[in-house]
Design an enzyme around this catalytic site. Structure first.
Site, PDB file in Angstrom:
ATOM      1  N   VAL A  14       0.828  -1.207   0.000  1.00  0.00           N
ATOM      2  CA  VAL A  14       0.000   0.000   0.000  1.00  0.00           C
ATOM      3  C   VAL A  14       0.866   1.261   0.000  1.00  0.00           C
ATOM      4  O   VAL A  14       0.552   2.247  -0.677  1.00  0.00           O
ATOM      5  CB  VAL A  14      -0.968   0.003   1.201  1.00  0.00           C
ATOM      6  CG1 VAL A  14      -1.747   1.307   1.259  1.00  0.00           C
ATOM      7  CG2 VAL A  14      -1.912  -1.190   1.114  1.00  0.00           C
ATOM      8  N   ALA A  31      -7.030  19.596  -5.335  1.00  0.00           N
ATOM      9  CA  ALA A  31      -6.803  20.029  -3.955  1.00  0.00           C
ATOM     10  C   ALA A  31      -6.376  21.490  -3.862  1.00  0.00           C
ATOM     11  O   ALA A  31      -6.470  22.090  -2.795  1.00  0.00           O
ATOM     12  CB  ALA A  31      -5.745  19.137  -3.302  1.00  0.00           C
ATOM     13  N   LYS A  82      -6.985  -1.108  10.055  1.00  0.00           N
ATOM     14  CA  LYS A  82      -8.278  -1.429  10.697  1.00  0.00           C
ATOM     15  C   LYS A  82      -8.110  -2.074  12.060  1.00  0.00           C
ATOM     16  O   LYS A  82      -8.893  -1.822  12.967  1.00  0.00           O
ATOM     17  CB  LYS A  82      -9.113  -2.333   9.811  1.00  0.00           C
ATOM     18  CG  LYS A  82      -8.346  -3.514   9.229  1.00  0.00           C
ATOM     19  CD  LYS A  82      -8.452  -3.507   7.715  1.00  0.00           C
ATOM     20  CE  LYS A  82      -7.228  -4.072   7.083  1.00  0.00           C
ATOM     21  NZ  LYS A  82      -7.038  -3.665   5.700  1.00  0.00           N
ATOM     22  N   ILE A  94     -13.308   1.702  -1.890  1.00  0.00           N
ATOM     23  CA  ILE A  94     -14.704   2.145  -1.860  1.00  0.00           C
ATOM     24  C   ILE A  94     -14.826   3.245  -0.808  1.00  0.00           C
ATOM     25  O   ILE A  94     -14.470   3.023   0.345  1.00  0.00           O
ATOM     26  CB  ILE A  94     -15.649   0.987  -1.474  1.00  0.00           C
ATOM     27  CG1 ILE A  94     -15.424  -0.237  -2.363  1.00  0.00           C
ATOM     28  CG2 ILE A  94     -17.101   1.448  -1.515  1.00  0.00           C
ATOM     29  CD1 ILE A  94     -16.190  -1.478  -1.900  1.00  0.00           C
ATOM     30  N   GLY A 122      -2.017 -15.514  -4.720  1.00  0.00           N
ATOM     31  CA  GLY A 122      -1.779 -14.271  -3.990  1.00  0.00           C
ATOM     32  C   GLY A 122      -3.042 -13.648  -3.412  1.00  0.00           C
ATOM     33  O   GLY A 122      -3.016 -12.530  -2.912  1.00  0.00           O
ATOM     34  N   LYS A 179     -13.119  -4.331  10.429  1.00  0.00           N
ATOM     35  CA  LYS A 179     -13.749  -3.322   9.559  1.00  0.00           C
ATOM     36  C   LYS A 179     -15.187  -3.056   9.997  1.00  0.00           C
ATOM     37  O   LYS A 179     -15.653  -1.919  10.012  1.00  0.00           O
ATOM     38  CB  LYS A 179     -13.709  -3.800   8.114  1.00  0.00           C
ATOM     39  CG  LYS A 179     -12.286  -3.930   7.564  1.00  0.00           C
ATOM     40  CD  LYS A 179     -12.265  -4.735   6.264  1.00  0.00           C
ATOM     41  CE  LYS A 179     -10.866  -4.919   5.718  1.00  0.00           C
ATOM     42  NZ  LYS A 179     -10.805  -5.944   4.653  1.00  0.00           N
TER      43      LYS A 179
END
Lengths: 439, 439
Positions: B14, B33, B105, B136, B187, B205
Site C-alpha cells: 500500500v 486540492a 483497521k 470504496i 496471492g 472493519k
C-alpha cells in the site's frame, strides 16, 4: 452553537420530504453536525397547504425573493425546479452572500458555469448532491472519495422512470406504450413524461457528473441524447437471448481520437452484459459505475428519486455546507471538483467520433446470400462481428438478423447501415443500439 | 500555496502504491486540492528497496519515530500494520500536533477510542477511509453522504480473500481447503490466512463501520466472529438449490430486544437471496449495503484491497485532511461521524439475542417419522419453517434434510438444535448457517 437557519424555496415532494426528515432526525443530525439545522422560512405558492405541513413555527411566504433577501437566512435551499426563476433566485441568494443547496439538475446543467462562477467570486458554496441520483452520494464519491484518481469513465442508470419501464418491458414482454401508461398510473412516470423518456433528465445529470469527473465546464448543449420511446420489445428479447440487458445509460468517458483528447457525453439505450451488476439494477433504482485509474471500478446504487431519498442528499449538503462554512474558501471542495482556475478545455466529441460496439437488427427477405451481403458490407467498413443471431423466417418469409459488432466508430456504422438499408432484401430501417461491455 | 508534506510509515504494497499514485496523478490531484501533496520522508525497514522506489529526492529513514517527530511533516501516513508499534507511533504523531492518515483497521478496531480521543484533545484529524473496504469510499458515505439518516443496518462483503474463496467453491464445486491453497498460490490469500478466513479482518472493519453508523465507541471485543473454514461445499450447493448464495457478511444493526435498544455486531457466513445485488458480488470484490431511514437501501461496490485501490483511499484522506485542516476543529467531520460528546451508550447484543433466519442441515437415518420429529421440535420452540429440501437417501440410508426457518431468536434455535442432535435418527452435528433476506 446556535442552529443554522435554512430557507426553503418550494415545499413539494422533495421540500416536504426535507422538512419531515429534518424534523424526524433532528437529534441524530445535531449529534453529527454539532449544531441544529432549522427551517426558518418557506416560500410556496399554496400558503395554506404549506402551513398544514410546517405548522405555525415556520414563517411561510409566497414570494421566494423574501427568503433569498432575508438577512437571517444562512442557507437557501432551492427545490422549485425549472431554470428561469430559479436561476434568478440562486444568483440573488449568492449575491446576498448566502450558501445555496439545490436539487435542480436542469438549472445546473444549463447555468452551472455562471452560477458556480458567481458563488466562487462571492466565497459561498452551491451544493447539489440531490441533483444527481437522488439519495446516492455520487457527487461526494466522484468529487472527494475518488479525488486521488484520474477518472476514466462514468456510466449510470440515472433515471428511475426509464429503468422502471425497461424492467417491466423485459419482465412482462410488453411494449413501450403499454408500460408507460402503467408507469403513469403507478406514479413512476409523470403526466408529461418527455424529459424522462427522451433522456433529457438523464443528460442533465450526466452533464454534471462529466464536469466533476473530468474537470471541465458543464456543457449540456453538447450532449448526445436518445431516449427509450422508440425501443421495441423484440429488441429487449433478442438482447436477452444474446446475454445482454438493455438499459438507458448516461455515459461519459475520456478518450483519444486521432491523437487528440476528447470527452464522450451521451445518453442512449445500451446493451450491457447480463452478468454485470449494473445490468441487474431493476425497477426505479439508480446505479452509477465509475472507472478510475487507481481504484478500478466502483459502483454506487440506491434510490434516485422520491421525497426522502432526495431529502437525504439535500440535508447531507446542508450539513456539509455548515461544516465547510468555517473553512477558508480556497480549501473548500471546489464546485466542479477541480479548482475553478484549473478546469480543462477538452472538447466534447461529436457522436460520429464515438467508439463503441453495436447491436444491429436487420429485417430481411429470407433469400440466399442475404447474410453474405450484410457481412460483406460490415467487413468493407472495417467492422468485425462478435455474434450473430438469425431467426427462422416468419410471415412473408421475412426474418430478423441480429448482429453484435466489436468496437468501431459510429461514423463507420452509420455508413454501413446506409448501405444495408439500400439493399433490395432489407425491409425498412436497421435498428441500431449501442453496446458497452463495461468490463 | 506550498505543498503539504506527508511522511510515510511503511512502503510495502500500500505504501508503494500510495507513492506511485501520488506521483502519477500529481497534476490531477493538485488541480483538485489546490495544492500539491508531497511525500517528504519515508520510514522503512529495508532502506535499499525503499530508495529504489522513491529515488533520491525523498528522505528514507529506518526509524519511524524520526518521521513522527519531524517538525517539517504535516501529515503522518501510517501503513505499517499491526497494533502495538503503530499505536505508539500514531499517538506520538498526534501529540506532536500532526494529522494522521491510516489504513490500519486492526489498530482502530482495538485502540480507536483512545486514538480519537487524543486527536480530539489535540485538535488534529485521524483519517481512515482506507481501513474499510479499500478503495470504496464507504467511510465517507456513512459519515457524510448519509448524515441526514438514522442508519438502521450495514451489511458488507468486506474481506476479498473469503469472497474469492466462496466464489470459487461455488463455481467449481471444490472444498474449502483446495480453494484456499489455490488462493494462496494466486496471492489472494496470505501464507497465514487466519485473520481473513476466520473473519477477524472483517470484524475489524465492521467494528469501525458500526461505530460510525450508530455513533457508539468501537467495541471489537463484543463482536461475534465466525469465519468460513468450516463451510462445506455441500451447503453452498443446497443453498444454491434453494435460491441463495453464501457470503461472509459483516452485519451490524440497530434492534430492540424486550423493549431495550441494542446493536448487533456479527461476522459469519450468511445465506443471501440470489437475486440481491450483493449476492452477485464475486471474486475478491467488496460491497457494503446500508439501510437507512430516509434514503432506504444504498450499496457501494469496488475493490476492497490491493496497492492502488487502497492508495486511492489513503490519498483521498490526504486531500480531505488538507482541506479541513483550515476549518475550525469543531466544524470538521467527527472521527466517528457523531460529535465525541454525543456518542451513545447502546450495548452490543450477545449473539443469543440476535433475531435472524436460519439454514439448518440435518443428516438423518432415513426412517419413518424423522421429518415429523424435526418439525415438531421446531414448532415447540416457536420456530416456523419457510422451506424444506429433502434429498433422496444415499449410502447407508442416510439423507440430508435442509430447513430454512423464518426469523427467530438465536437462543431458540440453539435449544432446538440441541434437541435435534439428541434424536436417535440424527447423524452427527446439525449444520447451522444464518440467513438474511436483506430486503
Amino acid at each position: 452553537m446556535k442552529p443554522i437557519k435554512a430557507g426553503l424555496l418550494g415545499l413539494g415532494t422533495v421540500g416536504a420530504g426535507t422538512y419531515h426528515v429534518l424534523q424526524r432526525n433532528q437529534e441524530e443530525i445535531r449529534r453529527r453536525a454539532g449544531r441544529g439545522i432549522e427551517v426558518a422560512m418557506v416560500a410556496v405558492r399554496n400558503l395554506e397547504r404549506a402551513k398544514r405541513i410546517v405548522g405555525s413555527e415556520v414563517e411561510v411566504v409566497a414570494d421566494p425573493f423574501a427568503v433569498v433577501n432575508n438577512p437571517d437566512i444562512d442557507i437557501v435551499v432551492e427545490l422549485i425546479g425549472g431554470y428561469d426563476l430559479t436561476r434568478e433566485l440562486v444568483l440573488q441568494a449568492i449575491a446576498n452572500g448566502k450558501h445555496v443547496v439545490t436539487a435542480n439538475k436542469a438549472l445546473l446543467a444549463l447555468h452551472g458555469n455562471e452560477i458556480f462562477e458567481a458563488a466562487q467570486a462571492k466565497g459561498v458554496m452551491v451544493a447539489f448532491e440531490a441533483a444527481v441520483a437522488g439519495g446516492i452520494p455520487i457527487i461526494k464519491a466522484l468529487r472527494e472519495g475518488l479525488s486521488a484518481n484520474r477518472i476514466e469513465s462514468v456510466a449510470g442508470i440515472i433515471n428511475g422512470t426509464t429503468n422502471f419501464i425497461l424492467s417491466e418491458m423485459r419482465d412482462k414482454g410488453l411494449d413501450f406504450n403499454t408500460v408507460l401508461k402503467q408507469a403513469q398510473e403507478l406514479g413512476y412516470a409523470e403526466a408529461d413524461p418527455t424529459f424522462d423518456i427522451e433522456g433529457v433528465d438523464a443528460a442533465h445529470k450526466l452533464t454534471i457528473m462529466s464536469a466533476i469527473a473530468f474537470g471541465i465546464p458543464v456543457q449540456f448543449g453538447s450532449a448526445h441524447i436518445e431516449g427509450i420511446s422508440q425501443l421495441q420489445a423484440v429488441d429487449l428479447r433478442y438482447a436477452e437471448q444474446l446475454g445482454y440487458r438493455i438499459k438507458l445509460l448516461g455515459i461519459t468517458r475520456r478518450t483519444t481520437v486521432d491523437g487528440k483528447e476528447g470527452i464522450e457525453l451521451r445518453v442512449h439505450p445500451t446493451l450491457v452484459p447480463g452478468a454485470r451488476l449494473i445490468a441487474n439494477v431493476e425497477g426505479a433504482m439508480n446505479a452509477v459505475l465509475v472507472q478510475a485509474d487507481a481504484v478500478g471500478a466502483t459502483l454506487y446504487y440506491g434510490k434516485g428519486a422520491g421525497a426522502e431519498p432526495t431529502a437525504s442528499a439535500v440535508i447531507a449538503d446542508l450539513i456539509d455546507v455548515t461544516r465547510l462554512a468555517t473553512a477558508d474558501p480556497y480549501s473548500r471542495v471546489p464546485h466542479l471538483a477541480f479548482q475553478p482556475t484549473e478546469l480543462a478545455d477538452v472538447p466534447i466529441l461529436p457522436m460520429e467520433e464515438i467508439r463503441t460496439s453495436y447491436y444491429l437488427r436487420v429485417t430481411v427477405q429470407d433469400q440466399l446470400g442475404v447474410m453474405a451481403d450484410l457481412t460483406r458490407i460490415l467487413a468493407d467498413a472495417g467492422i468485425s462481428i462478435d455474434a450473430v443471431l438469425q431467426k427462422e423466417p416468419g410471415e412473408k418469409a421475412r426474418t430478423d438478423i441480429v448482429i453484435i459488432t466489436h468496437q468501431t466508430r459510429e461514423k463507420y456504422v452509420n455508413a454501413a447501415i446506409a448501405k444495408i438499408e439500400s439493399l433490395a432484401t432489407t425491409v425498412g430501417k436497421v435498428v441500431r443500439i449501442r453496446l458497452e461491455s463495461l468490463g
